[in-house]
Design a protein around this motif. Structure first.
Motif, PDB file in Angstrom:
ATOM      1  N   GLY A 286       0.868  -1.171  -0.048  1.00 28.53           N
ATOM      2  CA  GLY A 286       0.104  -0.019   0.113  1.00 28.53           C
ATOM      3  C   GLY A 286       0.932   1.195  -0.061  1.00 28.53           C
ATOM      4  O   GLY A 286       0.466   2.212  -0.933  1.00 28.53           O
ATOM      5  N   ILE A 287       1.895   1.339   0.866  1.00 34.97           N
ATOM      6  CA  ILE A 287       2.593   2.411   0.825  1.00 34.97           C
ATOM      7  C   ILE A 287       3.347   2.799  -0.414  1.00 34.97           C
ATOM      8  O   ILE A 287       3.711   4.064  -0.678  1.00 34.97           O
ATOM      9  CB  ILE A 287       3.759   2.267   2.082  1.00 34.97           C
ATOM     10  CG1 ILE A 287       2.894   2.278   3.301  1.00 34.97           C
ATOM     11  CG2 ILE A 287       4.955   3.263   2.061  1.00 34.97           C
ATOM     12  CD1 ILE A 287       4.045   1.794   4.651  1.00 34.97           C
ATOM     13  N   GLU A 288       3.647   1.985  -1.256  1.00 39.23           N
ATOM     14  CA  GLU A 288       4.387   2.316  -2.266  1.00 39.23           C
ATOM     15  C   GLU A 288       3.794   3.231  -3.440  1.00 39.23           C
ATOM     16  O   GLU A 288       4.198   4.051  -4.172  1.00 39.23           O
ATOM     17  CB  GLU A 288       4.496   0.830  -3.441  1.00 39.23           C
ATOM     18  CG  GLU A 288       5.423  -0.007  -2.735  1.00 39.23           C
ATOM     19  CD  GLU A 288       5.727  -1.099  -3.774  1.00 39.23           C
ATOM     20  OE1 GLU A 288       5.160  -1.079  -5.040  1.00 39.23           O
ATOM     21  OE2 GLU A 288       6.929  -1.984  -3.548  1.00 39.23           O
ATOM     22  N   THR A 289       2.129   3.334  -3.036  1.00 39.85           N
ATOM     23  CA  THR A 289       1.450   4.222  -3.821  1.00 39.85           C
ATOM     24  C   THR A 289       0.823   5.350  -3.135  1.00 39.85           C
ATOM     25  O   THR A 289      -0.115   6.104  -3.444  1.00 39.85           O
ATOM     26  CB  THR A 289       0.476   3.457  -4.598  1.00 39.85           C
ATOM     27  OG1 THR A 289      -0.456   2.836  -3.920  1.00 39.85           O
ATOM     28  CG2 THR A 289       0.953   2.653  -5.673  1.00 39.85           C
ATOM     29  N   LEU A 290       1.355   5.472  -2.031  1.00 44.78           N
ATOM     30  CA  LEU A 290       0.769   6.430  -0.672  1.00 44.78           C
ATOM     31  C   LEU A 290       0.667   7.871  -1.454  1.00 44.78           C
ATOM     32  O   LEU A 290      -0.467   8.586  -1.374  1.00 44.78           O
ATOM     33  CB  LEU A 290       1.817   6.185   0.531  1.00 44.78           C
ATOM     34  CG  LEU A 290       0.866   7.424   1.421  1.00 44.78           C
ATOM     35  CD1 LEU A 290      -0.366   7.022   2.120  1.00 44.78           C
ATOM     36  CD2 LEU A 290       1.861   7.493   2.717  1.00 44.78           C
ATOM     37  N   PRO A 291       1.698   8.392  -1.758  1.00 48.19           N
ATOM     38  CA  PRO A 291       1.819   9.913  -2.326  1.00 48.19           C
ATOM     39  C   PRO A 291       0.816  10.039  -3.426  1.00 48.19           C
ATOM     40  O   PRO A 291       0.177  11.181  -3.392  1.00 48.19           O
ATOM     41  CB  PRO A 291       3.222  10.187  -2.621  1.00 48.19           C
ATOM     42  CG  PRO A 291       4.047   9.005  -2.214  1.00 48.19           C
ATOM     43  CD  PRO A 291       3.277   7.848  -2.121  1.00 48.19           C
ATOM     44  N   LEU A 292       0.676   8.978  -4.492  1.00 47.71           N
ATOM     45  CA  LEU A 292      -0.440   9.350  -5.788  1.00 47.71           C
ATOM     46  C   LEU A 292      -1.774   9.180  -4.863  1.00 47.71           C
ATOM     47  O   LEU A 292      -2.596  10.089  -5.684  1.00 47.71           O
ATOM     48  CB  LEU A 292      -0.162   8.049  -6.321  1.00 47.71           C
ATOM     49  CG  LEU A 292       1.203   8.022  -7.248  1.00 47.71           C
ATOM     50  CD1 LEU A 292       1.220   6.864  -8.201  1.00 47.71           C
ATOM     51  CD2 LEU A 292       0.966   9.355  -8.455  1.00 47.71           C
ATOM     52  N   ARG A 293      -1.972   8.180  -4.160  1.00 46.04           N
ATOM     53  CA  ARG A 293      -3.545   8.040  -3.515  1.00 46.04           C
ATOM     54  C   ARG A 293      -3.682   9.296  -2.627  1.00 46.04           C
ATOM     55  O   ARG A 293      -4.844   9.860  -2.959  1.00 46.04           O
ATOM     56  CB  ARG A 293      -3.599   6.921  -2.657  1.00 46.04           C
ATOM     57  CG  ARG A 293      -3.779   5.619  -3.650  1.00 46.04           C
ATOM     58  CD  ARG A 293      -3.995   4.224  -2.720  1.00 46.04           C
ATOM     59  NE  ARG A 293      -2.656   4.007  -1.720  1.00 46.04           N
ATOM     60  CZ  ARG A 293      -2.599   4.018  -0.864  1.00 46.04           C
ATOM     61  NH1 ARG A 293      -3.593   4.810   0.002  1.00 46.04           N
ATOM     62  NH2 ARG A 293      -1.416   3.781  -0.015  1.00 46.04           N
ATOM     63  N   MET A 294      -2.884   9.665  -1.901  1.00 50.75           N
ATOM     64  CA  MET A 294      -3.215  10.965  -1.057  1.00 50.75           C
ATOM     65  C   MET A 294      -3.566  12.159  -1.993  1.00 50.75           C
ATOM     66  O   MET A 294      -4.286  13.102  -1.469  1.00 50.75           O
ATOM     67  CB  MET A 294      -2.002  11.302   0.127  1.00 50.75           C
ATOM     68  CG  MET A 294      -1.956  10.066   1.084  1.00 50.75           C
ATOM     69  SD  MET A 294      -3.626   9.561   1.723  1.00 50.75           S
ATOM     70  CE  MET A 294      -4.089  10.758   2.802  1.00 50.75           C
ATOM     71  N   GLU A 295      -2.795  12.490  -2.882  1.00 50.68           N
ATOM     72  CA  GLU A 295      -2.939  13.500  -3.799  1.00 50.68           C
ATOM     73  C   GLU A 295      -4.567  13.510  -4.371  1.00 50.68           C
ATOM     74  O   GLU A 295      -4.978  14.442  -4.410  1.00 50.68           O
ATOM     75  CB  GLU A 295      -2.100  13.445  -4.959  1.00 50.68           C
ATOM     76  CG  GLU A 295      -1.699  14.638  -5.716  1.00 50.68           C
ATOM     77  CD  GLU A 295      -0.726  14.569  -6.905  1.00 50.68           C
ATOM     78  OE1 GLU A 295       0.462  13.872  -6.374  1.00 50.68           O
ATOM     79  OE2 GLU A 295      -0.973  14.893  -8.061  1.00 50.68           O
ATOM     80  N   ARG A 296      -4.884  12.433  -4.872  1.00 51.47           N
ATOM     81  CA  ARG A 296      -6.181  12.096  -5.459  1.00 51.47           C
ATOM     82  C   ARG A 296      -7.182  12.201  -4.349  1.00 51.47           C
ATOM     83  O   ARG A 296      -8.269  12.913  -4.526  1.00 51.47           O
ATOM     84  CB  ARG A 296      -6.259  10.860  -6.104  1.00 51.47           C
ATOM     85  CG  ARG A 296      -7.604  10.433  -6.764  1.00 51.47           C
ATOM     86  CD  ARG A 296      -7.990  11.588  -7.865  1.00 51.47           C
ATOM     87  NE  ARG A 296      -7.024  11.591  -8.797  1.00 51.47           N
ATOM     88  CZ  ARG A 296      -7.215  10.575 -10.021  1.00 51.47           C
ATOM     89  NH1 ARG A 296      -7.978   9.906 -10.152  1.00 51.47           N
ATOM     90  NH2 ARG A 296      -6.227  10.965 -10.838  1.00 51.47           N
ATOM     91  N   HIS A 297      -7.103  11.528  -3.059  1.00 48.80           N
ATOM     92  CA  HIS A 297      -7.983  11.700  -2.008  1.00 48.80           C
ATOM     93  C   HIS A 297      -8.117  13.335  -1.611  1.00 48.80           C
ATOM     94  O   HIS A 297      -9.437  13.502  -1.539  1.00 48.80           O
ATOM     95  CB  HIS A 297      -7.599  11.014  -0.672  1.00 48.80           C
ATOM     96  CG  HIS A 297      -7.560   9.394  -0.707  1.00 48.80           C
ATOM     97  ND1 HIS A 297      -8.801   8.961  -0.773  1.00 48.80           N
ATOM     98  CD2 HIS A 297      -6.791   8.653  -0.711  1.00 48.80           C
ATOM     99  CE1 HIS A 297      -8.473   7.574  -0.544  1.00 48.80           C
ATOM    100  NE2 HIS A 297      -7.442   7.319  -0.543  1.00 48.80           N
TER     101      HIS A 297
END
Ligand SMILES: *Cc1c(COP(=O)(O)O)cnc(C)c1O
Length: 426
Positions: A286-297
């Motif tokens: 999960g952490i691998e994509t954290l920055p991308l996901r948080m940007e979209r969230h």
């Protein structure tokens, strides 16, 4: 490797594992590790050498997770645990015992609130709850028995941000550490160790894991707090259950690891809330994509808040990045890259309307979690906080009309269409 996006993919596993050259972080499903010799075994048990003994204490997969999250938060070391709830518990009992006090924000996640309000007092640790929006309330509640201050970056249920730096300054003026639950912000949006916190905890279950598949928690220590002053005897006194080691004084070069090492060797070793290596491995994915996901969230959360703000069936709405929100200034300071996907709002028509809205949602799932990649919704007054009396609900600011959304990373058009059709049915 100083940038967060890069650390999310590499920290803790820069070199491939020597035997197999596995490119992806390996999952070590083992309870225990063979000793090379009787001397090696003794060295490990007496801390002359650091190494694997038993998976309740340490596991190479969990070690990758711990190094990765420590790097993301800019900490010296981390300890992963079975849940965010056990991370909160261990962060306290690693520095406070019977007769001691903690001063905590009162707008905590429900499980932590009960732990602090009911369970810690039954162990003789008093938790004084204060309104965190005025940092001076922390100062006023500190006594010579206080061992730490505690707050969340983004509070419950109204998403109020606290002034971390001001609370940290108060803690340090009294020789105390500030412990911050940063579950709602994650290191992608806020790194509390850079703003006065000494210890950060996260539930890995939420945005760090990110996919609603795994329960876990983690404690990160900056390694900078001075435990040798005598104010924290659990860390500075000789530990009778561990070779009379004084974690604060006897570790030499490893001194920055004192708090985390004690947590591993005393609470984790003997109370046992260890994370499964499978869950550590899932959290690493999960952490691998954290920055991308948080940007979209964050983008989707703000878009939903702006949409609701102009909706005829909506009484009020809160999101920390919404201009004019009472947390807007603090959000600009502490979460400048975005304020995440949590949105709360009041639907016109009160509890009945809130329940109808939730039942009509189709893309949003109705459940008791936050931080899934998928959008989630709940009506707190009739679910998570239904055991409270109407009076208690109001004093916790859980109004009957309150709806809580954890906005996911679906396409924003589909999210808004779903919200509109559900509001139309109200
Ligand atoms: C979920 C949550 C916790 C508890 O974490 P679990 O992994 O569910 O035990 C603690 N703090 C916050 C802010 C949370 O959202």
């Amino acid at each position: 490797m100083s940038q967060l996006e890069t650390q999310c993919l590499h920290a803790g596993y820069e070199q491939a594992e020597a035997t197999t050259k596995s490119h992806a972080a390996p999952l070590y499903r083992t309870t225990s590790y063979r000793f090379d010799s009787a001397e090696h075994a003794n060295n490990l048990f007496t801390l002359k050498e650091l190494g694997n003994i038993y998976t309740r204490l340490m596991n190479p997969t969990t070690d990758i997770l711990e190094q990765r999250v420590a790097a993301l938060d800019g900490g010296a070391a981390a300890l992963a645990l079975a849940s965010g709830t056990s991370a909160a518990f261990y962060s306290i009992i690693n520095l406070a015992s019977k007769g001691d006090e903690i001063v905590s924000a009162n707008n905590l996640y429900g499980g932590t609130y009960t732990q602090f309000n009911d369970i810690l007092p039954s162990m003789g640790i008093t938790v004084k709850m204060v309104d965190p929006l005025n940092p001076e309330n922390f100062a006023a509640a500190i006594t010579d028995k206080t061992k730490a201050l505690f707050c969340e970056v983004v509070g419950n249920p109204l998403l109020d941000l606290v002034d971390l730096q001001a609370i940290g300054d108060i803690a340090h003026a009294h020789g105390l550490p500030l412990i911050v639950d940063a579950t709602f912000s994650t290191p992608a949006l806020c790194r509390p160790l850079e703003h006065g916190a000494d210890i950060v905890i996260h539930s890995l279950t939420k945005w760090l894991g990110g996919h609603g598949t795994v329960i876990g928690g983690i404690v990160v220590d900056s390694g900078k707090f001075d435990w040798t002053t005598g104010k924290h005897p659990l860390l500075s006194d000789p530990e009778p259950s561990y070779w009379n080691t004084s974690f604060a004084n006897d570790l030499g070069d490893l001194a920055p690891l004192a708090y985390i090492l004690r947590m591993r060797l005393i609470p984790l070793r003997n109370l046992g809330a260890c994370i499964s290596p499978d869950n550590s491995w899932q959290a690493i994915q999960g952490i691998e994509t954290l920055p991308l996901r948080m940007e979209r969230h964050s983008e989707n959360g703000l878009a939903v808040a702006k949409h609701l703000q102009n909706h005829a069936k909506v009484e009020w709405v809160r999101h920390p990045a919404l201009e004019g929100d009472s947390s807007y200034e603090l959000a600009q300071k502490y979460m400048p890259k975005g304020s995440g996907g949590m949105v709360v709002f009041g639907v016109k028509g009160g509890a009945e309307a809130g329940r109808t809205f939730i039942e009509k949602l189709q893309i949003f799932s109705h459940l008791a979690n936050v931080g899934d990649a998928r959008s989630l919704a709940i009506h707190p007054a009739s679910t998570t906080h239904s055991q409270l009396s109407e009076e208690q609900q109001l004093s916790a600011r859980i109004t009957p009309d309150l709806v809580r959304l954890s906005v996911g990373i679906e396409h924003i058009d589909d999210i808004l269409t779903d919200i509109d059709q559900a509001l139309a049915a109200v």
